[in-house]
Design a protein around this motif. Sequence first.
Motif, PDB file in Angstrom:
ATOM      1  N   ILE A 146       6.192 -13.943 -13.999  1.00  0.00           N
ATOM      2  CA  ILE A 146       5.651 -12.607 -13.753  1.00  0.00           C
ATOM      3  C   ILE A 146       6.812 -11.706 -13.370  1.00  0.00           C
ATOM      4  N   ALA A 147       6.935 -10.572 -14.041  1.00  0.00           N
ATOM      5  CA  ALA A 147       8.000  -9.611 -13.728  1.00  0.00           C
ATOM      6  C   ALA A 147       7.471  -8.562 -12.757  1.00  0.00           C
ATOM      7  N   CYS A 148       8.261  -8.273 -11.755  1.00  0.00           N
ATOM      8  CA  CYS A 148       7.959  -7.229 -10.785  1.00  0.00           C
ATOM      9  C   CYS A 148       8.836  -6.034 -11.140  1.00  0.00           C
ATOM     10  N   SER A 149       8.244  -4.873 -11.387  1.00  0.00           N
ATOM     11  CA  SER A 149       9.030  -3.707 -11.780  1.00  0.00           C
ATOM     12  C   SER A 149       8.439  -2.428 -11.207  1.00  0.00           C
ATOM     13  N   LEU A 150       9.230  -1.388 -11.260  1.00  0.00           N
ATOM     14  CA  LEU A 150       8.856  -0.042 -10.839  1.00  0.00           C
ATOM     15  C   LEU A 150       8.319   0.016  -9.405  1.00  0.00           C
ATOM     16  N   PHE A 151       8.924  -0.785  -8.528  1.00  0.00           N
ATOM     17  CA  PHE A 151       8.583  -0.688  -7.110  1.00  0.00           C
ATOM     18  C   PHE A 151       9.020   0.674  -6.610  1.00  0.00           C
ATOM     19  N   CYS A 152       8.144   1.369  -5.917  1.00  0.00           N
ATOM     20  CA  CYS A 152       8.495   2.684  -5.389  1.00  0.00           C
ATOM     21  C   CYS A 152       7.712   2.964  -4.117  1.00  0.00           C
ATOM     22  N   LEU A 153       8.318   3.710  -3.225  1.00  0.00           N
ATOM     23  CA  LEU A 153       7.701   4.114  -1.969  1.00  0.00           C
ATOM     24  C   LEU A 153       8.212   5.502  -1.624  1.00  0.00           C
ATOM     25  N   ARG A 154       7.296   6.403  -1.282  1.00  0.00           N
ATOM     26  CA  ARG A 154       7.673   7.773  -0.950  1.00  0.00           C
ATOM     27  C   ARG A 154       8.753   7.783   0.120  1.00  0.00           C
ATOM     28  N   GLN A 155       9.733   8.665  -0.039  1.00  0.00           N
ATOM     29  CA  GLN A 155      10.884   8.767   0.850  1.00  0.00           C
ATOM     30  C   GLN A 155      10.467   8.898   2.315  1.00  0.00           C
ATOM     31  N   ILE A 166      -1.067  -0.677  -5.446  1.00  0.00           N
ATOM     32  CA  ILE A 166      -0.707   0.594  -4.829  1.00  0.00           C
ATOM     33  C   ILE A 166      -0.622   0.451  -3.315  1.00  0.00           C
ATOM     34  N   VAL A 167       0.199   1.317  -2.720  1.00  0.00           N
ATOM     35  CA  VAL A 167       0.328   1.411  -1.270  1.00  0.00           C
ATOM     36  C   VAL A 167      -0.353   2.709  -0.871  1.00  0.00           C
ATOM     37  N   LEU A 168      -1.270   2.617   0.073  1.00  0.00           N
ATOM     38  CA  LEU A 168      -2.039   3.779   0.514  1.00  0.00           C
ATOM     39  C   LEU A 168      -1.730   4.129   1.962  1.00  0.00           C
ATOM     40  N   ASP A 169      -1.766   5.423   2.242  1.00  0.00           N
ATOM     41  CA  ASP A 169      -1.815   5.931   3.604  1.00  0.00           C
ATOM     42  C   ASP A 169      -3.133   6.682   3.670  1.00  0.00           C
ATOM     43  N   GLY A 170      -4.147   6.056   4.216  1.00  0.00           N
ATOM     44  CA  GLY A 170      -5.489   6.616   4.130  1.00  0.00           C
ATOM     45  C   GLY A 170      -5.951   6.535   2.686  1.00  0.00           C
ATOM     46  N   THR A 171      -6.165   7.701   2.072  1.00  0.00           N
ATOM     47  CA  THR A 171      -6.557   7.727   0.655  1.00  0.00           C
ATOM     48  C   THR A 171      -5.423   8.214  -0.240  1.00  0.00           C
ATOM     49  N   GLU A 172      -4.272   8.519   0.359  1.00  0.00           N
ATOM     50  CA  GLU A 172      -3.132   9.014  -0.419  1.00  0.00           C
ATOM     51  C   GLU A 172      -2.279   7.853  -0.933  1.00  0.00           C
ATOM     52  N   VAL A 173      -2.000   7.860  -2.229  1.00  0.00           N
ATOM     53  CA  VAL A 173      -1.112   6.862  -2.817  1.00  0.00           C
ATOM     54  C   VAL A 173       0.322   7.246  -2.469  1.00  0.00           C
ATOM     55  N   ILE A 174       1.029   6.336  -1.786  1.00  0.00           N
ATOM     56  CA  ILE A 174       2.407   6.626  -1.363  1.00  0.00           C
ATOM     57  C   ILE A 174       3.424   5.698  -2.020  1.00  0.00           C
ATOM     58  N   GLY A 175       2.946   4.793  -2.842  1.00  0.00           N
ATOM     59  CA  GLY A 175       3.862   3.887  -3.524  1.00  0.00           C
ATOM     60  C   GLY A 175       3.125   2.815  -4.286  1.00  0.00           C
ATOM     61  N   GLY A 176       3.892   1.900  -4.840  1.00  0.00           N
ATOM     62  CA  GLY A 176       3.273   0.802  -5.561  1.00  0.00           C
ATOM     63  C   GLY A 176       4.300  -0.065  -6.256  1.00  0.00           C
ATOM     64  N   VAL A 177       3.798  -1.048  -6.956  1.00  0.00           N
ATOM     65  CA  VAL A 177       4.632  -1.975  -7.726  1.00  0.00           C
ATOM     66  C   VAL A 177       3.810  -2.452  -8.921  1.00  0.00           C
ATOM     67  N   ARG A 178       4.510  -2.726 -10.016  1.00  0.00           N
ATOM     68  CA  ARG A 178       3.854  -3.209 -11.229  1.00  0.00           C
ATOM     69  C   ARG A 178       4.239  -4.662 -11.457  1.00  0.00           C
ATOM     70  N   LEU A 179       3.244  -5.501 -11.716  1.00  0.00           N
ATOM     71  CA  LEU A 179       3.460  -6.903 -12.050  1.00  0.00           C
ATOM     72  C   LEU A 179       2.995  -7.129 -13.478  1.00  0.00           C
ATOM     73  N   THR A 180       3.848  -7.755 -14.276  1.00  0.00           N
ATOM     74  CA  THR A 180       3.520  -8.035 -15.670  1.00  0.00           C
ATOM     75  C   THR A 180       3.755  -9.508 -15.950  1.00  0.00           C
ATOM     76  N   ALA A 181       2.686 -10.197 -16.342  1.00  0.00           N
ATOM     77  CA  ALA A 181       2.820 -11.597 -16.722  1.00  0.00           C
ATOM     78  C   ALA A 181       3.373 -11.674 -18.137  1.00  0.00           C
ATOM     79  N   ASP A 182       4.085 -12.742 -18.413  1.00  0.00           N
ATOM     80  CA  ASP A 182       4.666 -12.931 -19.734  1.00  0.00           C
ATOM     81  C   ASP A 182       3.565 -13.027 -20.783  1.00  0.00           C
ATOM     82  N   SER A 183       3.814 -12.430 -21.927  1.00  0.00           N
ATOM     83  CA  SER A 183       2.874 -12.455 -23.048  1.00  0.00           C
ATOM     84  C   SER A 183       3.686 -12.338 -24.335  1.00  0.00           C
ATOM     85  N   GLU A 184       3.017 -12.256 -25.457  1.00  0.00           N
ATOM     86  CA  GLU A 184       3.709 -12.080 -26.732  1.00  0.00           C
ATOM     87  C   GLU A 184       4.533 -10.793 -26.747  1.00  0.00           C
TER      88      GLU A 184
END
Length: 118
Positions: free
Chosen positions: A77-86, A37-55
């Motif tokens: 490892i797949a990087c997905s759903l990267f997002c950051l507040r406008q 997650i990306v934080l501004d203080g304690t507020e979550v303003i974005g993030g990214v999901r990493l998923t390692a290969d599995s079954e």
Amino acid sequence: MLAVRHRILVDEDGYLPDQGGYIVDVYDALPTTANFIVLDGTEVIGGVRLTADSEAGMASDTSLDFLPLLSSSAHPIACSLFCLRQAYRDNMKPTVPTRGLRYRRSSKGGSCLANWRC
């Protein structure tokens, strides 16, 4: 993080259809997935999901089959759903540090993402 994904990807950008307030799929439940997650203080303003290969595969499997290009010893490892507040996009230039990110198998047979350092 799931609510922030929805706010950004549905409400702010209109990339995805409304799914009832959260953006979540099967990959979020896997033990091989980590959300950063990306934080501004304690507020979550974005993030990214990493998923390692599995079954169960990775989120990228539905759009790009790059596994045949990798050696049999690779641990993708797949990087997905990267997002950051406008409101933060003009003021920040997000980078993804690649140094220090390692994938390893745990001694208990599961998988984990470890040693993330900026």
